[in-house]
Design a protein around this motif. Structure first.
Motif, PDB file in Angstrom:
ATOM      1  N   TYR A 188       0.845  -1.188   0.000  1.00 28.38           N
ATOM      2  CA  TYR A 188       0.000   0.000   0.000  1.00 28.38           C
ATOM      3  C   TYR A 188       0.881   1.238   0.000  1.00 28.38           C
ATOM      4  O   TYR A 188       2.033   1.209   0.423  1.00 28.38           O
ATOM      5  CB  TYR A 188      -0.931   0.024   1.215  1.00 28.38           C
ATOM      6  N   ASP A 189       0.341   2.327  -0.497  1.00 32.03           N
ATOM      7  CA  ASP A 189       0.981   3.640  -0.428  1.00 32.03           C
ATOM      8  C   ASP A 189      -0.144   4.655  -0.360  1.00 32.03           C
ATOM      9  O   ASP A 189      -0.539   5.244  -1.359  1.00 32.03           O
ATOM     10  CB  ASP A 189       1.882   3.878  -1.637  1.00 32.03           C
ATOM     11  N   SER A 190      -0.681   4.840   0.845  1.00 35.21           N
ATOM     12  CA  SER A 190      -1.870   5.666   1.011  1.00 35.21           C
ATOM     13  C   SER A 190      -1.600   7.147   0.785  1.00 35.21           C
ATOM     14  O   SER A 190      -2.535   7.935   0.649  1.00 35.21           O
ATOM     15  CB  SER A 190      -2.457   5.467   2.416  1.00 35.21           C
ATOM     16  N   SER A 191      -0.322   7.550   0.735  1.00 30.38           N
ATOM     17  CA  SER A 191       0.000   8.965   0.553  1.00 30.38           C
ATOM     18  C   SER A 191       0.066   9.359  -0.911  1.00 30.38           C
ATOM     19  O   SER A 191       0.158  10.535  -1.239  1.00 30.38           O
ATOM     20  CB  SER A 191       1.340   9.288   1.221  1.00 30.38           C
ATOM     21  N   SER A 192       0.038   8.387  -1.822  1.00 34.88           N
ATOM     22  CA  SER A 192       0.221   8.679  -3.241  1.00 34.88           C
ATOM     23  C   SER A 192      -1.074   8.490  -4.016  1.00 34.88           C
ATOM     24  O   SER A 192      -1.711   7.444  -3.936  1.00 34.88           O
ATOM     25  CB  SER A 192       1.302   7.775  -3.841  1.00 34.88           C
ATOM     26  N   GLN A 193      -1.470   9.514  -4.764  1.00 35.82           N
ATOM     27  CA  GLN A 193      -2.605   9.427  -5.673  1.00 35.82           C
ATOM     28  C   GLN A 193      -2.125   9.403  -7.124  1.00 35.82           C
ATOM     29  O   GLN A 193      -2.899   9.631  -8.040  1.00 35.82           O
ATOM     30  CB  GLN A 193      -3.541  10.630  -5.456  1.00 35.82           C
ATOM     31  N   ASP A 194      -0.842   9.112  -7.302  1.00 29.03           N
ATOM     32  CA  ASP A 194      -0.226   9.155  -8.619  1.00 29.03           C
ATOM     33  C   ASP A 194      -0.515   7.857  -9.372  1.00 29.03           C
ATOM     34  O   ASP A 194      -0.125   6.776  -8.919  1.00 29.03           O
ATOM     35  CB  ASP A 194       1.284   9.348  -8.460  1.00 29.03           C
ATOM     36  N   PRO A 195      -1.198   7.914 -10.520  1.00 33.20           N
ATOM     37  CA  PRO A 195      -1.475   6.680 -11.268  1.00 33.20           C
ATOM     38  C   PRO A 195      -0.214   6.016 -11.801  1.00 33.20           C
ATOM     39  O   PRO A 195      -0.244   4.844 -12.180  1.00 33.20           O
ATOM     40  CB  PRO A 195      -2.374   7.159 -12.414  1.00 33.20           C
ATOM     41  N   ALA A 196       0.903   6.759 -11.822  1.00 34.79           N
ATOM     42  CA  ALA A 196       2.156   6.191 -12.313  1.00 34.79           C
ATOM     43  C   ALA A 196       2.928   5.451 -11.221  1.00 34.79           C
ATOM     44  O   ALA A 196       3.997   4.903 -11.485  1.00 34.79           O
ATOM     45  CB  ALA A 196       3.034   7.291 -12.905  1.00 34.79           C
ATOM     46  N   ASN A 197       2.417   5.409 -10.003  1.00 36.39           N
ATOM     47  CA  ASN A 197       3.083   4.722  -8.900  1.00 36.39           C
ATOM     48  C   ASN A 197       3.093   3.214  -9.153  1.00 36.39           C
ATOM     49  O   ASN A 197       2.037   2.593  -9.298  1.00 36.39           O
ATOM     50  CB  ASN A 197       2.350   5.042  -7.596  1.00 36.39           C
ATOM     51  N   ILE A 198       4.276   2.605  -9.188  1.00 36.25           N
ATOM     52  CA  ILE A 198       4.368   1.169  -9.469  1.00 36.25           C
ATOM     53  C   ILE A 198       4.566   0.335  -8.206  1.00 36.25           C
ATOM     54  O   ILE A 198       4.598  -0.897  -8.279  1.00 36.25           O
ATOM     55  CB  ILE A 198       5.518   0.866 -10.455  1.00 36.25           C
ATOM     56  N   TYR A 199       4.674   0.970  -7.023  1.00 35.23           N
ATOM     57  CA  TYR A 199       5.095   0.252  -5.821  1.00 35.23           C
ATOM     58  C   TYR A 199       3.969  -0.502  -5.115  1.00 35.23           C
ATOM     59  O   TYR A 199       4.193  -1.070  -4.043  1.00 35.23           O
ATOM     60  CB  TYR A 199       5.752   1.224  -4.840  1.00 35.23           C
ATOM     61  N   THR A 200       2.777  -0.510  -5.687  1.00 36.27           N
ATOM     62  CA  THR A 200       1.686  -1.316  -5.142  1.00 36.27           C
ATOM     63  C   THR A 200       1.170  -2.303  -6.188  1.00 36.27           C
ATOM     64  O   THR A 200       0.043  -2.784  -6.090  1.00 36.27           O
ATOM     65  CB  THR A 200       0.524  -0.422  -4.664  1.00 36.27           C
ATOM     66  N   THR A 201       1.988  -2.616  -7.165  1.00 37.85           N
ATOM     67  CA  THR A 201       1.584  -3.498  -8.259  1.00 37.85           C
ATOM     68  C   THR A 201       1.668  -4.961  -7.829  1.00 37.85           C
ATOM     69  O   THR A 201       2.729  -5.423  -7.397  1.00 37.85           O
ATOM     70  CB  THR A 201       2.480  -3.285  -9.491  1.00 37.85           C
ATOM     71  N   TYR A 202       0.554  -5.675  -7.955  1.00 38.21           N
ATOM     72  CA  TYR A 202       0.558  -7.123  -7.733  1.00 38.21           C
ATOM     73  C   TYR A 202       0.852  -7.793  -9.070  1.00 38.21           C
ATOM     74  O   TYR A 202      -0.034  -8.182  -9.811  1.00 38.21           O
ATOM     75  CB  TYR A 202      -0.779  -7.584  -7.160  1.00 38.21           C
ATOM     76  N   GLY A 203       2.130  -7.892  -9.357  1.00 39.41           N
ATOM     77  CA  GLY A 203       2.611  -8.361 -10.645  1.00 39.41           C
ATOM     78  C   GLY A 203       3.948  -7.693 -10.892  1.00 39.41           C
ATOM     79  O   GLY A 203       4.820  -7.693 -10.016  1.00 39.41           O
ATOM     80  N   THR A 204       4.125  -7.084 -12.061  1.00 43.08           N
ATOM     81  CA  THR A 204       5.383  -6.410 -12.375  1.00 43.08           C
ATOM     82  C   THR A 204       5.114  -4.994 -12.859  1.00 43.08           C
ATOM     83  O   THR A 204       4.101  -4.720 -13.506  1.00 43.08           O
ATOM     84  CB  THR A 204       6.168  -7.173 -13.456  1.00 43.08           C
ATOM     85  N   GLY A 205       6.040  -4.098 -12.541  1.00 41.10           N
ATOM     86  CA  GLY A 205       5.928  -2.713 -12.970  1.00 41.10           C
ATOM     87  C   GLY A 205       7.256  -2.201 -13.490  1.00 41.10           C
ATOM     88  O   GLY A 205       8.329  -2.602 -13.014  1.00 41.10           O
TER      89      GLY A 205
END
Length: 315
Positions: free
Chosen positions: A243-260
């Motif tokens: 999770y990254d509750s502080s980020s509303q950035d659609p480009a954020n890859i750090y919550t990807t269940y898979g690969t980013g």
């Protein structure tokens, strides 16, 4: 396969922080207020910023108020004990008095959480200009999960443990290359369920313990002191608590269940102006009903691409 493409434009002015430090002596410091638990490493790589005191993204990933006691144990080394009370916010984002669970019992929305952090930083380390390493253990116990303001229908509680590390090497072998790596191992104990979803945290059961992991790698090249080009990769495991509750950035890859994947270019201009452009691809392989964290896991095949441009003014 579902393909989604997003192009975003952001204009950012200034920054916000609200914490204070009190030094008892040269080795012991107390920090209190809005702690630097958001927008941490490795975000500074793509933004062409120096690494500040922000805790790495995989260790916290949210805006937390609290206090931290830091003690310097040796040159370039420190340990921190962090206390951050957590408020459990209902799904509709509103907090009111008198919240109850499905049995009509009052629910305390504030629960304590703790972290223990070890940091080490050395200049001219091996063949690099600078080396940094941090290891974090984070724990929260019996956090209630509320479906909506004043509503019943949930007796779900979360106990979470996250162990994360982050390390970076800059100026490798006198070159213009910088590299970083980060990883997290999580253990989520879920008790109870949300009646509407028939499931708990990372599970479709009313009592379960789920463990998982994730990691990321990145490399950046300095075309000039004010021009940086880089790429990063992230892999999120099926059962990791991300999770990254502080980020509303659609480009954020750090919550990807898979690969980013993230390709970025940053350019600093005179007068405190900066431009950052980039492209991300997120290949999601797993999904869940609520927050992508609650309910049964479903295998999916979803690819999302994002192009972005950020123009930042700092005064």
């Amino acid at each position: 396969m579902k393909l989604k493409t997003v192009i975003s434009l952001a204009i950012c002015i200034g920054a916000f922080s609200a914490f204070a430090n009190y030094s008892f002596n040269k080795n012991l410091t107390l920090t209190f207020g809005r702690l630097p638990t958001s927008h941490g490493a490795p975000r500074h790589f793509s933004m062409n910023e120096s690494r500040k005191g922000n805790y790495p993204i995989l260790s916290f990933g949210g805006n937390w108020d609290g206090m931290a006691l830091s003690y310097g144990i040796a040159a370039g080394q420190a340990v921190k004990l962090v206390y951050t009370p957590v408020s459990s916010i209902p799904f509709d984002g509103q907090l009111t008095d008198g919240l109850t669970d499905k049995d009509g019992e009052a629910v305390d929305v504030n629960v304590p959480s703790y972290a223990l952090i070890y940091e080490m930083e050395k200049s001219n380390f091996a063949s690099a200009n600078n080396f940094y390493f941090t290891l974090t253990y984070y724990s929260i116990k019996d956090m209630p999960t509320l479906p909506s303001t004043g509503a019943t229908g949930s007796n779900l509680y979360l106990t979470l443990q996250r162990t994360s590390l982050y390390t970076e090497l800059t100026g490798i072998a006198g070159s213009h290359f910088d590299v970083y790596a980060h990883a997290v191992s999580t253990k989520a104990d879920s008790e109870g369920e949300i009646i509407q979803t028939k499931g708990g945290w990372l599970t479709d059961k009313d009592s379960d313990s789920v463990s998982g992991s994730a990691y990321g790698l990145g490399v950046r090249y300095s075309l000039a002191p004010n021009m940086k080009l880089g790429v990063e990769y992230f892999a999120g495991g099926e059962n990791a608590f991300l999770y990254d509750s502080s980020s509303q950035d659609p480009a954020n890859i750090y919550t990807t269940y898979g690969t980013g994947y993230h390709l970025f270019y940053s350019h600093d201009f005179e007068g405190g102006f900066k431009m950052v452009v980039g492209h991300t691809t997120k290949n999601s392989e797993y999904g869940r009903y609520v927050f992508n964290l609650i309910g049964a896991t479903s295998e999916i095949d979803n690819t999302e691409t994002n192009g972005y441009a950020k123009f930042i003014a700092s005064f």
